[in-house]
Design a protein around this motif. Sequence first.
Motif, PDB file in Angstrom:
ATOM      1  N   PRO A 297      12.202   4.280  -4.598  1.00  0.00           N
ATOM      2  CA  PRO A 297      11.050   4.520  -5.472  1.00  0.00           C
ATOM      3  C   PRO A 297       9.813   4.927  -4.667  1.00  0.00           C
ATOM      4  N   ALA A 298       8.917   5.658  -5.330  1.00  0.00           N
ATOM      5  CA  ALA A 298       7.689   6.097  -4.679  1.00  0.00           C
ATOM      6  C   ALA A 298       6.843   4.902  -4.283  1.00  0.00           C
ATOM      7  N   LEU A 299       6.100   5.041  -3.194  1.00  0.00           N
ATOM      8  CA  LEU A 299       5.182   4.004  -2.760  1.00  0.00           C
ATOM      9  C   LEU A 299       4.157   3.757  -3.866  1.00  0.00           C
ATOM     10  N   LYS A 300       4.007   2.509  -4.261  1.00  0.00           N
ATOM     11  CA  LYS A 300       3.036   2.131  -5.300  1.00  0.00           C
ATOM     12  C   LYS A 300       1.780   1.627  -4.595  1.00  0.00           C
ATOM     13  N   ILE A 301       0.638   2.211  -4.902  1.00  0.00           N
ATOM     14  CA  ILE A 301      -0.608   1.819  -4.231  1.00  0.00           C
ATOM     15  C   ILE A 301      -1.710   1.605  -5.259  1.00  0.00           C
ATOM     16  N   THR A 302      -2.409   0.494  -5.120  1.00  0.00           N
ATOM     17  CA  THR A 302      -3.589   0.227  -5.940  1.00  0.00           C
ATOM     18  C   THR A 302      -4.808   0.273  -5.035  1.00  0.00           C
ATOM     19  N   TYR A 303      -5.658   1.273  -5.272  1.00  0.00           N
ATOM     20  CA  TYR A 303      -6.913   1.391  -4.538  1.00  0.00           C
ATOM     21  C   TYR A 303      -8.039   0.862  -5.433  1.00  0.00           C
ATOM     22  N   TYR A 304      -8.595  -0.301  -5.070  1.00  0.00           N
ATOM     23  CA  TYR A 304      -9.716  -0.841  -5.841  1.00  0.00           C
ATOM     24  C   TYR A 304     -10.975  -0.043  -5.534  1.00  0.00           C
ATOM     25  N   LEU A 305     -11.781   0.186  -6.553  1.00  0.00           N
ATOM     26  CA  LEU A 305     -12.990   0.980  -6.375  1.00  0.00           C
ATOM     27  C   LEU A 305     -13.959   0.302  -5.407  1.00  0.00           C
TER      28      LEU A 305
END
Length: 332
Positions: A224-232
Motif C-alpha cells: 500500500p501507498a505510504l500514508k502520511i498526515t501532515y499537521y498544519l
Amino acid sequence: MHEKACFWAVFFALFLVNLPVHSQQSAREIAYPAAPGGLIGFLEFRPTDYGSQRHPLIIFLHGSDERGNGRSQLNLVTTHGIPRYCANGASMKFTVGGQTSSFVVLSPQLSTQYGVWPVFYVKEMIRYAKQNLQIDSNRVYVSGLSLGGGGVWAAITESDSLTDLIAAAAPVCGTQEMNDANFCRTVGATHLPVWAFHAMDDKTVNVAATQHGEILGNICKLSPALKITYYLSGGHQRAWINAYDTGHITVKIKDGSLFKARPNLYEWLLGYTRVAAASGTTSNSSGAAGKLALSNATRHSGGGLPGWLKKLKFRFDLLTKAAMLPYAGPRW
C-alpha cells in the motif's frame, strides 16, 4: 461497637471493589552483552485482560530526552507517547471489524551512549515478546516519536528479514534514519503498511525528514501507498500528542482542511496482520485480502537478468535517485 466495625468493613470492601482497575506497566530488563551495561531496560505494559487472547504487540521507541541507563532512569520513558497513556490508566483496548483487541506494549530505553536507535533494540523486544508473552506474532507493530521515529525508519529499512516480522509501522515526527538503498527491498518488497506523522512547522525535526521518506516511497511505488498526515501546525510535540491520542480527534492538516482520526492510529494498526511469508497474503480489517506478505520467490522475482546483476542495477538506480534528495536538517 460491633455494628460500627461491620459498617466500616462493608464500606471499605465496597470502596475497593469500585476502585478502577489499572493495567500494569512494569520495569523489566534483559541481558544483551553488546548494549552499554550489558542490558536492555524496558517498560512492559500488560492490559487488564492479559491472557484472554493472543495480544497484538506495539514496540514503542522514545525520543532523545528520554534516554537513560535502563534501570534508575527508566521512568523517563513514560514522559511522552504511548507509555504515558499506559501510565495514566489507558486500557489500550480497541475494536476493529467487530473484534476487540488489547495491546501489549514494550518500551525499551535507549542508552545515553547512543545518538540514534540501533536496530537490535527492536529485534530483542520481538524476541523477548515471542518467548515470554502471550502475543500474536502476526500482529507486531513498531512506532516511535522524534529520535524514536527515526529508529522506526531505521528498523523497517534494515533488512527484509526484520520487516517480515512487522505488520505495520508508524514513525511520528521521525528523524531521517531510513536506509535509502534498502527502502524498496524492505518496505517496498514486503508491502509494509506505514503511517507517518509530522507537523509542517516542526522546528526540532524538520518536516523534510518525513518528506524524504515520502519521496522514497514514490520512487519505490509502494503498495500500500505510504500514508502520511501532515499537521498544519503544532510544532514538534503536538505531532505525537495528536498521533497517539486514543480517541478520534479532529485536527487541521497541511491543506487547511480538518482531519478526523477515524480510524485512530491503534485501530489502523489492527487493520493489518503479518502472516507467514509463504502464504502470500495478509488480511485487513475489512476482511479483504491484500498482498502484504509475499513469498520469497515473488519478492525477488524480476526480468531475465541474473540475480546478482539485477541487485547491482537496482542499487545503482536507487542510489542515483536518492543522491538528489535533500538532507532534512537536525537529527532530533
